[in-house]
Design a protein around this motif. Sequence first.
Motif, mmCIF file in Angstrom:
data_model
loop_
_atom_site.group_PDB
_atom_site.id
_atom_site.type_symbol
_atom_site.label_atom_id
_atom_site.label_comp_id
_atom_site.label_asym_id
_atom_site.label_seq_id
_atom_site.Cartn_x
_atom_site.Cartn_y
_atom_site.Cartn_z
ATOM 1 N N SER A 62 0.831 -1.210 0.000
ATOM 2 C CA SER A 62 0.000 0.000 0.000
ATOM 3 C C SER A 62 0.863 1.256 0.000
ATOM 4 O O SER A 62 0.583 2.223 -0.710
ATOM 5 C CB SER A 62 -0.931 0.003 1.218
ATOM 6 O OG SER A 62 -1.816 -1.090 1.175
ATOM 7 N N GLY A 63 1.934 1.249 0.796
ATOM 8 C CA GLY A 63 2.842 2.391 0.824
ATOM 9 C C GLY A 63 3.542 2.598 -0.506
ATOM 10 O O GLY A 63 3.717 3.735 -0.959
ATOM 11 N N TYR A 64 3.902 1.494 -1.139
ATOM 12 C CA TYR A 64 4.567 1.562 -2.440
ATOM 13 C C TYR A 64 3.685 2.296 -3.465
ATOM 14 O O TYR A 64 4.136 3.223 -4.145
ATOM 15 C CB TYR A 64 4.878 0.151 -2.927
ATOM 16 C CG TYR A 64 5.471 0.080 -4.314
ATOM 17 C CD1 TYR A 64 6.844 0.208 -4.504
ATOM 18 C CD2 TYR A 64 4.662 -0.112 -5.436
ATOM 19 C CE1 TYR A 64 7.397 0.150 -5.782
ATOM 20 C CE2 TYR A 64 5.207 -0.177 -6.707
ATOM 21 C CZ TYR A 64 6.573 -0.045 -6.875
ATOM 22 O OH TYR A 64 7.099 -0.098 -8.138
ATOM 23 N N PHE A 65 2.440 1.906 -3.582
ATOM 24 C CA PHE A 65 1.556 2.529 -4.561
ATOM 25 C C PHE A 65 1.114 3.931 -4.128
ATOM 26 O O PHE A 65 0.804 4.775 -4.971
ATOM 27 C CB PHE A 65 0.339 1.638 -4.820
ATOM 28 C CG PHE A 65 0.669 0.416 -5.635
ATOM 29 C CD1 PHE A 65 1.010 0.535 -6.975
ATOM 30 C CD2 PHE A 65 0.675 -0.848 -5.063
ATOM 31 C CE1 PHE A 65 1.340 -0.578 -7.741
ATOM 32 C CE2 PHE A 65 0.999 -1.972 -5.812
ATOM 33 C CZ PHE A 65 1.334 -1.836 -7.155
ATOM 34 N N LEU A 66 1.111 4.170 -2.829
ATOM 35 C CA LEU A 66 0.790 5.506 -2.320
ATOM 36 C C LEU A 66 1.786 6.536 -2.847
ATOM 37 O O LEU A 66 1.416 7.666 -3.183
ATOM 38 C CB LEU A 66 0.813 5.484 -0.786
ATOM 39 C CG LEU A 66 0.437 6.778 -0.065
ATOM 40 C CD1 LEU A 66 -1.052 7.051 -0.221
ATOM 41 C CD2 LEU A 66 0.800 6.668 1.414
#
Length: 366
Positions: free
Chosen positions: A57-61
């Motif tokens: 989730s952090g990666y795509f955020l």
Amino acid sequence: MKEKNYSIQFLRFLFVLAICLGHLLWVTYCATIEGQSLLKFVCRNCFIANEFFFIVSGYFLYFSAKPVEVFVKERLIRLWPMLAFSIGACGLLRTFHISGQSLNFSDLATLFLLQGTGVSQTPGVNGPAWFICVLFWCSIIFYIMLRIIKRKTTKIITLLLIFIPSFWGFIMNLSVDSRGFVCTFISILMLKGLSLVALGIMLGAANEYLNKSNISKFLNYDKINSTLKVLYSIIEFTLAFVIIRYLFFYTKLPHCNELDVVLVIVAFVMMFLMFSNKAGVLSAKILNHKFMDFLGSKAYAIFIMQNFVFLLINNDKLQQLLKPIETRPLYIILWLAVFILVGLVSYYLVEKPVILIYKKLNKEKE
């Protein structure tokens, strides 16, 4: 337009099933002496998949560039309808005497996305929803931070200042109740979310740097020579083996060895970086098919509806009916199929229509 990476969608589906399996075994299989004897500690680390989801989730955020108000609105549209539906569906089971568990104040806190944040730690009828609540607030915090801070160097320093203490606090409290507190008021679940979403954002920044440099041509399976294809494929399969072994076949108690948890998170970060670039044959060819997108798109619905299935499992009549196969693999396969079926029905009944309506309303405004 960048080509879609279907292999990452497969990871979403696999990890959701791992979480469902872990919960299933704790609720049923491992609740019996026979089940404990047969399984020992197998599948008791499935819950590490939650950590993987925070990182993804952090990666795509990191790559989102929408205004803050649009981001928050889309997050709510994406997460809240299915969350509310899952709680309502569980409440209906009580109404029809299928489950004896009633809705309470904890469910109201979950509806406000507060479960696991420190404001409310008790699970209510949907315990796994803590992940959605923590992820929502961590995403908002970091998204605002990324929009406010302009310089990339300052962003990375800020992320490190958040990541290091929160990750340390999370790792040092692995043996404590995960719904507990550090320093009497800091939620361990929030520490986990903050540290791993920050790690995912930094991974996104690192991958962006790699793709903007000349290094990128040495990462993609379709652009590299045969030697690198073989090397990257071996690395991907090795990392996948390590992670799957830890999830399903690790023989130590879960989350008691800090170094083991750190190492498996590092292994996942390395594998995800390779998957995001489609570096080896596993991510570029074997798993990179549109059917994986179909599976991955249903992952959230399957995840959020799992407690609905657990209430069915705990029904006395169903327990008596399925008792003859309670400690057999068929029992696990049956309930995993139910998880998927309930998730599919919920997706087409709630999640997909809500998203389509939202998109339609946005087009009309334009």
